[in-house]
Design a protein around this motif. Sequence first.
Motif, PDB file in Angstrom:
ATOM      1  N   THR A 269       4.898   9.512  -8.077  1.00  0.00           N
ATOM      2  CA  THR A 269       4.901   8.161  -8.649  1.00  0.00           C
ATOM      3  C   THR A 269       4.535   8.159 -10.130  1.00  0.00           C
ATOM      4  O   THR A 269       4.609   7.110 -10.774  1.00  0.00           O
ATOM      5  CB  THR A 269       3.931   7.248  -7.882  1.00  0.00           C
ATOM      6  OG1 THR A 269       2.585   7.719  -8.081  1.00  0.00           O
ATOM      7  CG2 THR A 269       4.248   7.245  -6.395  1.00  0.00           C
TER       8      THR A 269
ATOM      9  N   SER B 187      -3.706   7.520  -6.472  1.00  0.00           N
ATOM     10  CA  SER B 187      -3.843   7.511  -5.012  1.00  0.00           C
ATOM     11  C   SER B 187      -2.498   7.491  -4.295  1.00  0.00           C
ATOM     12  O   SER B 187      -2.443   7.638  -3.080  1.00  0.00           O
ATOM     13  CB  SER B 187      -4.663   6.297  -4.569  1.00  0.00           C
ATOM     14  OG  SER B 187      -4.018   5.086  -4.962  1.00  0.00           O
ATOM     15  N   ARG B 188      -1.411   7.352  -5.058  1.00  0.00           N
ATOM     16  CA  ARG B 188      -0.094   7.177  -4.426  1.00  0.00           C
ATOM     17  C   ARG B 188       0.771   8.428  -4.444  1.00  0.00           C
ATOM     18  O   ARG B 188       1.842   8.452  -3.856  1.00  0.00           O
ATOM     19  CB  ARG B 188       0.649   6.023  -5.112  1.00  0.00           C
ATOM     20  CG  ARG B 188      -0.036   4.672  -4.928  1.00  0.00           C
ATOM     21  CD  ARG B 188       0.712   3.550  -5.614  1.00  0.00           C
ATOM     22  NE  ARG B 188       0.705   3.707  -7.068  1.00  0.00           N
ATOM     23  CZ  ARG B 188       1.792   3.743  -7.828  1.00  0.00           C
ATOM     24  NH1 ARG B 188       2.989   3.665  -7.278  1.00  0.00           N
ATOM     25  NH2 ARG B 188       1.698   3.850  -9.133  1.00  0.00           N
TER      26      ARG B 188
END
Length: 213
Positions: free
Chosen positions: A37, A32-33
């Motif tokens: 990442t 979700s980031r």
Amino acid sequence: MTTIGIIGAGHIGSQVARKAVQLGYDVVISNSRGPETLAELVAELGPRARAATPAEAAATGDFAVVTVPLRNYRDIPVEPLAGKVVIDTNNYYWERDGRFPALDSGEATTSGLLQEHLPASKVAKGFNHIMAKQITTDGTPAGTPNRRALATASDYAEASALVTKLYDEFGFDTVNIGPLSESWRAERDRPAYVVRQNAAQLAENLAKAPRTT
């Protein structure tokens, strides 16, 4: 070569990815980031893996593994997963996810909720009742005495068959619980949860599971 789209790069998602690339699968992994990442994980996984958005992972995968907190299941992209098998690893942790009255009462299952969210997909339960680190360490060849077994459930025979095939490749026997409505038997606080068990023991533990805990 088959590509697995992994939505969720936490403990379970990253371990499934590690074993999958070892077995020769291509992996597109997301969280979700944002893909940036996941650079360290993708570097570890090697050339068979790349990072993407959840929508890209869903669209690229021949099938998908969804391993996000239950509270976020409605964020899973719907259209890119239409017609595909989706392996759901979820368990209900109300301390993390908040209360779901339909789960508390035994009227629904976590994988059933995902199936409702993905009406054109074929959801199967998988990898939800094993410690994440054991996904890459506890597997043994087919025919090994006392081989560890894992459970699956689905409303679609082809989805259960795919999980069974993947389990075997990962080094595990399979016990098929049946439809998603029975998938609660392998979830948190029940006898089969995160216990090392062979197929006969798993079947026994699934059979004696209480509906609500």
